[in-house]
Design a protein around this motif. Structure first.
Motif, PDB file in Angstrom:
ATOM      1  N   PRO A 120       0.806  -1.224   0.000  1.00 20.32           N
ATOM      2  CA  PRO A 120       0.000   0.000   0.000  1.00 20.32           C
ATOM      3  C   PRO A 120       0.838   1.274   0.000  1.00 20.32           C
ATOM      4  O   PRO A 120       0.474   2.272  -0.633  1.00 20.32           O
ATOM      5  CB  PRO A 120      -0.824  -0.139   1.289  1.00 20.32           C
ATOM      6  CG  PRO A 120      -0.918  -1.611   1.520  1.00 20.32           C
ATOM      7  CD  PRO A 120       0.408  -2.153   1.077  1.00 20.32           C
ATOM      8  N   PHE A 121       1.979   1.256   0.692  1.00 19.55           N
ATOM      9  CA  PHE A 121       2.853   2.430   0.715  1.00 19.55           C
ATOM     10  C   PHE A 121       3.329   2.778  -0.692  1.00 19.55           C
ATOM     11  O   PHE A 121       3.240   3.931  -1.135  1.00 19.55           O
ATOM     12  CB  PHE A 121       4.058   2.172   1.619  1.00 19.55           C
ATOM     13  CG  PHE A 121       5.163   3.182   1.442  1.00 19.55           C
ATOM     14  CD1 PHE A 121       5.115   4.408   2.085  1.00 19.55           C
ATOM     15  CD2 PHE A 121       6.246   2.901   0.613  1.00 19.55           C
ATOM     16  CE1 PHE A 121       6.135   5.342   1.907  1.00 19.55           C
ATOM     17  CE2 PHE A 121       7.261   3.825   0.427  1.00 19.55           C
ATOM     18  CZ  PHE A 121       7.204   5.056   1.075  1.00 19.55           C
ATOM     19  N   TRP A 122       3.843   1.773  -1.396  1.00 20.84           N
ATOM     20  CA  TRP A 122       4.372   2.041  -2.734  1.00 20.84           C
ATOM     21  C   TRP A 122       3.265   2.394  -3.711  1.00 20.84           C
ATOM     22  O   TRP A 122       3.449   3.219  -4.613  1.00 20.84           O
ATOM     23  CB  TRP A 122       5.183   0.842  -3.225  1.00 20.84           C
ATOM     24  CG  TRP A 122       6.506   0.759  -2.535  1.00 20.84           C
ATOM     25  CD1 TRP A 122       6.862  -0.086  -1.521  1.00 20.84           C
ATOM     26  CD2 TRP A 122       7.633   1.595  -2.767  1.00 20.84           C
ATOM     27  NE1 TRP A 122       8.144   0.159  -1.111  1.00 20.84           N
ATOM     28  CE2 TRP A 122       8.644   1.190  -1.866  1.00 20.84           C
ATOM     29  CE3 TRP A 122       7.896   2.637  -3.643  1.00 20.84           C
ATOM     30  CZ2 TRP A 122       9.896   1.791  -1.821  1.00 20.84           C
ATOM     31  CZ3 TRP A 122       9.155   3.241  -3.610  1.00 20.84           C
ATOM     32  CH2 TRP A 122      10.122   2.832  -2.709  1.00 20.84           C
ATOM     33  N   ALA A 123       2.100   1.796  -3.549  1.00 21.89           N
ATOM     34  CA  ALA A 123       0.973   2.143  -4.410  1.00 21.89           C
ATOM     35  C   ALA A 123       0.586   3.606  -4.217  1.00 21.89           C
ATOM     36  O   ALA A 123       0.383   4.351  -5.188  1.00 21.89           O
ATOM     37  CB  ALA A 123      -0.214   1.229  -4.116  1.00 21.89           C
ATOM     38  N   ALA A 124       0.498   4.032  -2.963  1.00 20.04           N
ATOM     39  CA  ALA A 124       0.130   5.418  -2.678  1.00 20.04           C
ATOM     40  C   ALA A 124       1.208   6.386  -3.147  1.00 20.04           C
ATOM     41  O   ALA A 124       0.916   7.459  -3.686  1.00 20.04           O
ATOM     42  CB  ALA A 124      -0.129   5.585  -1.186  1.00 20.04           C
ATOM     43  N   LEU A 125       2.475   6.022  -2.940  1.00 15.58           N
ATOM     44  CA  LEU A 125       3.575   6.898  -3.332  1.00 15.58           C
ATOM     45  C   LEU A 125       3.635   7.089  -4.843  1.00 15.58           C
ATOM     46  O   LEU A 125       3.806   8.204  -5.342  1.00 15.58           O
ATOM     47  CB  LEU A 125       4.903   6.318  -2.829  1.00 15.58           C
ATOM     48  CG  LEU A 125       6.163   7.114  -3.183  1.00 15.58           C
ATOM     49  CD1 LEU A 125       6.152   8.465  -2.480  1.00 15.58           C
ATOM     50  CD2 LEU A 125       7.406   6.319  -2.815  1.00 15.58           C
ATOM     51  N   LEU A 126       3.458   6.012  -5.594  1.00 17.07           N
ATOM     52  CA  LEU A 126       3.610   6.069  -7.044  1.00 17.07           C
ATOM     53  C   LEU A 126       2.381   6.614  -7.759  1.00 17.07           C
ATOM     54  O   LEU A 126       2.503   7.299  -8.778  1.00 17.07           O
ATOM     55  CB  LEU A 126       3.945   4.680  -7.597  1.00 17.07           C
ATOM     56  CG  LEU A 126       5.304   4.109  -7.188  1.00 17.07           C
ATOM     57  CD1 LEU A 126       5.453   2.686  -7.701  1.00 17.07           C
ATOM     58  CD2 LEU A 126       6.442   4.985  -7.707  1.00 17.07           C
ATOM     59  N   THR A 127       1.199   6.308  -7.242  1.00 16.60           N
ATOM     60  CA  THR A 127      -0.028   6.654  -7.976  1.00 16.60           C
ATOM     61  C   THR A 127      -0.942   7.619  -7.235  1.00 16.60           C
ATOM     62  O   THR A 127      -1.873   8.164  -7.833  1.00 16.60           O
ATOM     63  CB  THR A 127      -0.849   5.393  -8.300  1.00 16.60           C
ATOM     64  OG1 THR A 127      -1.480   4.904  -7.108  1.00 16.60           O
ATOM     65  CG2 THR A 127       0.026   4.302  -8.900  1.00 16.60           C
ATOM     66  N   GLY A 128      -0.720   7.780  -5.928  1.00 18.85           N
ATOM     67  CA  GLY A 128      -1.602   8.620  -5.127  1.00 18.85           C
ATOM     68  C   GLY A 128      -2.704   7.864  -4.430  1.00 18.85           C
ATOM     69  O   GLY A 128      -3.494   8.452  -3.686  1.00 18.85           O
ATOM     70  N   SER A 129      -2.771   6.548  -4.644  1.00 18.03           N
ATOM     71  CA  SER A 129      -3.833   5.763  -4.028  1.00 18.03           C
ATOM     72  C   SER A 129      -3.345   4.361  -3.700  1.00 18.03           C
ATOM     73  O   SER A 129      -2.778   3.672  -4.559  1.00 18.03           O
ATOM     74  CB  SER A 129      -5.046   5.649  -4.962  1.00 18.03           C
ATOM     75  OG  SER A 129      -6.005   4.735  -4.440  1.00 18.03           O
ATOM     76  N   ALA A 130      -3.591   3.923  -2.460  1.00 17.70           N
ATOM     77  CA  ALA A 130      -3.251   2.558  -2.072  1.00 17.70           C
ATOM     78  C   ALA A 130      -4.095   1.532  -2.812  1.00 17.70           C
ATOM     79  O   ALA A 130      -3.749   0.343  -2.853  1.00 17.70           O
ATOM     80  CB  ALA A 130      -3.425   2.392  -0.558  1.00 17.70           C
ATOM     81  N   GLU A 131      -5.202   1.968  -3.410  1.00 21.74           N
ATOM     82  CA  GLU A 131      -6.073   1.063  -4.158  1.00 21.74           C
ATOM     83  C   GLU A 131      -5.423   0.571  -5.439  1.00 21.74           C
ATOM     84  O   GLU A 131      -5.940  -0.337  -6.103  1.00 21.74           O
ATOM     85  CB  GLU A 131      -7.391   1.757  -4.493  1.00 21.74           C
ATOM     86  CG  GLU A 131      -8.191   2.204  -3.279  1.00 21.74           C
ATOM     87  CD  GLU A 131      -8.552   1.039  -2.372  1.00 21.74           C
ATOM     88  OE1 GLU A 131      -8.944  -0.016  -2.894  1.00 21.74           O
ATOM     89  OE2 GLU A 131      -8.419   1.192  -1.139  1.00 21.74           O
TER      90      GLU A 131
END
Length: 216
Positions: A120-131
């Motif tokens: 979830p951290f990398w998802a949020a960092l790269l795209t703006g959303s943990a989804e």
């Protein structure tokens, strides 16, 4: 929803202009100038509308890059093969040459023993959303950043390289690319999984993989 295709089915489809990389079919067409590229893209758009299936298109001055994948399936299907054949026909009609060996794709890979914790951290960092975390992949729906996937590994405390690049190339030039990297000072670290992937290292030991669609 259509069935996904195997790599063998894709390779047997006779798509001489196209190469399968990590997930999709890729092609580059040498249009030579912007006006020719725009005519080519316009014709592709008309065909895509008629077939109700649409490629990702990048129009530049000397060439047009195309990517095909059935996003509702998350894989390649017959509709991708059909549109790829149609685009190749349009290219022949317009005298536009393909350069299939020019395509390539970069994936980021992170070794981790706990995808649920770090994903979830990398998802949020790269795209703006943990989804944006889907299984073991961070997929950017807007196509802004490369795919990040998490490679399962044992928990460890010793410092080691955790990130590496996966360099996807057409299956028929992988050996050439590996040889070029070795000639430039690199070394083959592990080829037990060739032709699916071969692990290389630079002179300081930093690793990367040359990946193809074969044996997957």
């Amino acid at each position: 929803m259509m069935d996904s295709l195997t790599t063998v089915q894709i390779l047997d489809a006779g798509l001489v202009d196209w190469r399968k990389l990590a997930q999709a079919l890729h092609a580059r067409y040498l249009t030579g100038d912007f006006a020719a590229g725009l005519r080519f893209v316009t014709a592709i758009g008309e065909a895509a509308e008629a077939m109700n299936h649409h490629p990702d298109v990048t129009l530049t001055y000397p060439h047009v890059d195309l990517k095909l994948m059935s996003h509702d399936v998350g894989a390649l299907t017959e509709r991708d093969l059909d549109l790829a054949h149609r685009i190749s026909e349009i290219a022949r009609e317009q005298g536009v040459a393909a350069e299939p060996h020019a395509v390539a794709e970069i994936e980021l890979a992170l070794d981790t023993a706990d995808v649920a914790a770090v994903g979830p951290f990398w998802a949020a960092l790269l795209t703006g959303s943990a989804e944006a975390l889907h299984g073991a992949d961070v997929v950017d729906p807007k196509g802004r950043v490369p795919l990040l996937w998490f490679q399962d590994t044992d928990a460890h405390r010793t410092p080691r390289q955790r990130f590496h690049l996966d360099v996807w190339v057409p299956h028929d030039i992988a050996e050439q690319r590996i040889a070029a990297a070795v000639a430039a000072g690199g070394a083959v670290v592990d080829n037990d999984n060739a032709p699916s992937f071969v692990v290389l290292a630079d002179p300081e030991g930093n690793r990367a993989c040359v990946c193809t669609c074969l044996d997957r």
